[in-house]
Design a protein around this motif. Structure first.
Motif, PDB file in Angstrom:
ATOM      1  N   THR A  61       8.103   2.332   2.085  1.00 60.25           N
ATOM      2  CA  THR A  61       7.554   2.396   0.729  1.00 60.25           C
ATOM      3  C   THR A  61       8.639   2.144  -0.315  1.00 60.25           C
ATOM      4  O   THR A  61       8.419   1.437  -1.310  1.00 60.25           O
ATOM      5  CB  THR A  61       6.903   3.772   0.475  1.00 60.25           C
TER       6      THR A  61
ATOM      7  N   THR B  24      11.467   0.442   0.046  1.00 59.63           N
ATOM      8  CA  THR B  24      12.234  -0.810   0.167  1.00 59.63           C
ATOM      9  C   THR B  24      11.375  -2.052   0.375  1.00 59.63           C
ATOM     10  O   THR B  24      11.909  -3.146   0.493  1.00 59.63           O
ATOM     11  CB  THR B  24      13.215  -0.714   1.360  1.00 59.63           C
ATOM     12  N   ARG B  25      10.059  -1.923   0.388  1.00 59.51           N
ATOM     13  CA  ARG B  25       9.216  -3.034   0.831  1.00 59.51           C
ATOM     14  C   ARG B  25       9.291  -4.256  -0.082  1.00 59.51           C
ATOM     15  O   ARG B  25       8.999  -5.376   0.339  1.00 59.51           O
ATOM     16  CB  ARG B  25       7.776  -2.558   0.948  1.00 59.51           C
ATOM     17  N   HIS B  26       9.693  -4.084  -1.352  1.00 58.97           N
ATOM     18  CA  HIS B  26       9.743  -5.201  -2.288  1.00 58.97           C
ATOM     19  C   HIS B  26      11.038  -5.995  -2.189  1.00 58.97           C
ATOM     20  O   HIS B  26      11.165  -7.069  -2.787  1.00 58.97           O
ATOM     21  CB  HIS B  26       9.590  -4.677  -3.722  1.00 58.97           C
ATOM     22  N   LEU B  27      12.012  -5.500  -1.454  1.00 60.95           N
ATOM     23  CA  LEU B  27      13.316  -6.143  -1.357  1.00 60.95           C
ATOM     24  C   LEU B  27      13.307  -7.230  -0.280  1.00 60.95           C
ATOM     25  O   LEU B  27      12.516  -7.166   0.662  1.00 60.95           O
ATOM     26  CB  LEU B  27      14.395  -5.109  -1.014  1.00 60.95           C
TER      27      LEU B  27
ATOM     28  N   GLY C 143      13.223  -6.046   3.254  1.00 65.65           N
ATOM     29  CA  GLY C 143      12.903  -4.639   2.989  1.00 65.65           C
ATOM     30  C   GLY C 143      12.503  -3.866   4.225  1.00 65.65           C
ATOM     31  O   GLY C 143      12.873  -2.698   4.385  1.00 65.65           O
TER      32      GLY C 143
ATOM     33  N   ARG D 205       6.648 -10.248   2.090  1.00 68.30           N
ATOM     34  CA  ARG D 205       7.103  -9.141   1.251  1.00 68.30           C
ATOM     35  C   ARG D 205       5.909  -8.548   0.522  1.00 68.30           C
ATOM     36  O   ARG D 205       4.919  -9.229   0.259  1.00 68.30           O
ATOM     37  CB  ARG D 205       8.150  -9.624   0.243  1.00 68.30           C
TER      38      ARG D 205
ATOM     39  N   PRO E 148       4.446  -6.016  -2.824  1.00 63.04           N
ATOM     40  CA  PRO E 148       4.819  -5.648  -4.193  1.00 63.04           C
ATOM     41  C   PRO E 148       5.545  -4.306  -4.222  1.00 63.04           C
ATOM     42  O   PRO E 148       5.402  -3.483  -3.324  1.00 63.04           O
ATOM     43  CB  PRO E 148       3.467  -5.565  -4.915  1.00 63.04           C
ATOM     44  N   ARG E 149       6.328  -4.149  -5.271  1.00 59.74           N
ATOM     45  CA  ARG E 149       7.066  -2.898  -5.450  1.00 59.74           C
ATOM     46  C   ARG E 149       6.099  -1.707  -5.481  1.00 59.74           C
ATOM     47  O   ARG E 149       5.039  -1.774  -6.106  1.00 59.74           O
ATOM     48  CB  ARG E 149       7.866  -2.955  -6.747  1.00 59.74           C
TER      49      ARG E 149
ATOM     50  N   SER F  38       4.432   1.661  -6.554  1.00 59.30           N
ATOM     51  CA  SER F  38       4.298   2.356  -7.836  1.00 59.30           C
ATOM     52  C   SER F  38       4.956   3.729  -7.760  1.00 59.30           C
ATOM     53  O   SER F  38       5.247   4.239  -6.672  1.00 59.30           O
ATOM     54  CB  SER F  38       2.816   2.513  -8.197  1.00 59.30           C
TER      55      SER F  38
END
Length: 429
Positions: free
Chosen positions: A83, A85-88, A91, A201, A203-204, A206
Motif C-alpha cells: 500500500t 509503495t505501490r505507486h513507485l 513498488g 503500477r 495509483p498512489r 490515499s
C-alpha cells in the motif's frame, strides 16, 4: 597447516551427506581419541556448552516466529508495504524487500523469511509483470536479511561462543541490515525503470488507505519494535526479550487476529522445538570439535602464526572473509560459525579486531552463502516454492549477490556503520 588439513577432512566428511551434528561430533571424537587416547571428557564438554542461559533465547525466538507464521500475520505486513509503495517504479519489489525486513525482525531466520514472504510475493510480482527470475532473485536475497536484522539465531550463537553481548550484536545488525535492504530496493527501482518489461503500477494510495493498512498491521509492526526497543532501553536482556516477544506474539495472534487457538500454539511449540533441537544438536557436535582443536592448541598456533607473519588487520580480515566465502559454498551457516569462530577469535583479538564488527562481517558473508550455489539454502527454498529451474533462480540472484559483496566491502572499510548503534546503546568500545 594442521587446521587446514582438519578443515578439509571435515568438509569431505560433511559432503558425504552425513548430518552436520554427527559429522562434527564423530570427527571431533575421532581426533580426540587419536590425540588423547580416551573420550572421557566429552559428556562434560557437551553439557557445559549447552548449559548456557543465553541459549534459551533460541527456542523462544523460534516460538515467536512460528506463532506469527501460523497466524498469517505476515500477510498484513506485505499488504501494508505494498500500500505504501505501490505507486513507485518497482513498488511491488520495494514492498517485498520491506516485508522481508519486517519479517526478519520477527523470525530471525533467512529460510523462514524467504519461504513465508516468497509464498505471498512471488505470484503477485509475476502477475504484475515482473520477470520470474527477478521475483525469484529478489525474494531469495531479501530472505537473507533474516540473519542480519535482529533477532538473529547466528548472532546468539556467536555471542555464546565468544562471550559477547547479544544485545550489542543485535544492535550492530540494524544499520547494516537497513543499508542492504535499501540497496536491494534501489536495484528493484532501477530494474523497473529500465523499461525492459512493462510492470504494472497502481495509483498512489490515499491517506485513508494508508491509515487503514497501518491500523490493520499495527500490532505486527509493534512486535519487533517493542522487542528491540526493550533491549535498547535496557528494560530486558536478549533472553528476556525473546520471552517477551513470544508471549506478545501469542497474545496478538489469539486476541487481535483471533485465528490462533490452543491447537495452533501446540503446533507452533512443536515446530519451535524441532528448530531448536536441530540447532542444539549442531552446537553439541561443534562443542566436541571446538574442544579438540583447543586441546591441540590450534587457536594458539593461529595467533603465533599471525605474530610471525606480522600480518595486518585488513589482510587478515580479507583472508578470513575469503575462507568464509569458500566454506559457504559447501557448509550450512551455523556450522561455519561453530567451526571457525573458536579458532579465529584469539587471532582477531590479538590484532585488535572488534568482535562485534567481525560478527556483522561474518553474518553478511553468511548471507552471501545463503544464495551461493551449490548449497545456498535460499535457492532451494525458492525452488521448493516455485518448482522453477535452478538455472533461472541463480540468474535472478546474481545482481543481489554482487550487491552483498559490495556491502561487505563497504562494511569492512567503514566499521562505524556496524559499531555506531552498539556504542550509543551499550557503550561498546
Amino acid at each position: 597447516m594442521t587446521f587446514l588439513l582438519i578443515l578439509l577432512g571435515m568438509i569431505a566428511l560433511l559432503l558425504t551427506g552425513m548430518p552436520i551434528f554427527a559429522g562434527l561430533a564423530l570427527f571431533g571424537g575421532g581426533l580426540l581419541l587419536f590425540t588423547q587416547g580416551d573420550l572421557g571428557a566429552l559428556s562434560e564438554v557437551i553439557f557445559g556448552e549447552l548449559n548456557r542461559y543465553l541459549l534459551v533465547a533460541i527456542p523462544l525466538f523460534a516460538l515467536m516466529a512460528h506463532v506469527m507464521i501460523r497466524a498469517k500475520i505476515v500477510d498484513d505486513l506485505y499488504s501494508t508495504a505494498h500500500t505504501l509503495t505501490r505507486h513507485l517504479p518497482g513498488g511491488l519489489g520495494i514492498a517485498t524487500i520491506g516485508a522481508c525486513a519486517l519479517f526478519a525482525a520477527i523470525s530471525g531466520s533467512s529460510v523462514a523469511t524467504a519461504l513465508t514472504v516468497g509464498s505471498v510475493a512471488i505470484p503477485q510480482m509475476i502477475r504484475y509483470g515482473y520477470e520470474p527470475k527477478w521475483a525469484y532473485g529478489l525474494v531469495a536475497a531479501g530472505g537473507t536479511l533474516g540473519i542480519l536484522i535482529p533477532p538473529s539465531a547466528p548472532m546468539v550463537l556467536f555471542g555464546v561462543i565468544t562471550d559477547t553481548s547479544v544485545g550489542a550484536l543485535f544492535m550492530a545488525g540494524v544499520v547494516p541490515g537497513l543499508m542492504i535492504a535499501l540497496l536491494f530496493a534501489g536495484w528493484s527501482v532501477i530494474q523497473a525503470s529500465s523499461g525492459a518489461v512493462a510492470i504494472r503500477r497502481e495509483p498512489r494510495a490515499s491517506f485513508g488507505e494508508i491509515v487503514a493498512a497501518v491500523r490493520k498491521s499495527f500490532w505486527a509492526l509493534m512486535l519487533p519494535a517493542s522487542v528491540l526497543g526493550g533491549m535498547y532501553a535496557g528494560v530486558f536482556t536478549a533472553t528476556e526479550a525473546a520471552a517477551a516477544g513470544a508471549l506478545a506474539a501469542i497474545l496478538i495472534a489469539g486476541f487481535v487476529y483471533r485465528n490462533f487457538g490452543l491447537a495452533g500454539l501446540w503446533h507452533s511449540a512443536i515446530d519451535a522445538c524441532r528448530t531448536s533441537a536441530m540447532l542444539f544438536m549442531i552446537v553439541a557436535g561443534a562443542s566436541v570439535f571446538g574442544y579438540v582443536i583447543t586441546k591441540m592448541r590450534i587457536p594458539q598456533e593461529m595467533v603465533e602464526l599471525v605474530i610471525a607473519m606480522d600480518i595486518g588487520k585488513v589482510s587478515f580480515l580479507i583472508a578470513v572473509m575469503l575462507l568464509i566465502f569458500v566454506l559457504g559454498m559447501f557448509l550450512e551457516t551455523i556450522s561455519i560459525i561453530l567451526i571457525t569462530t573458536p579458532v579465529l577469535i584469539p587471532a582477531m583479538l590479538h590484532l585488535g579486531i572488534n568482535p562485534i564488527w567481525y560478527a556483522v562481517l561474518l553474518t553478511v558473508n553468511l548471507e552471501i552463502a545463503l544464495i551461493t550455489p551449490p548449497v545456498g539454502m535460499n535457492i532451494f527454498t525458492i525452488k521448493a516454492i516455485t518448482n522453477a529451474p535452478m538455472a533461472k533462480i541463480v540468474r535472478g540472484i546474481m545482481p543481489y549477490l554482487l550487491l552483498l559483496i559490495a556491502s561487505l566491502a563497504v562494511l569492512m572499510a567503514f566499521p562505524e556503520i556496524s559499531l555506531w548503534l552498539p556504542r550509543k546503546s551499550f557503550g561498546v568500545d
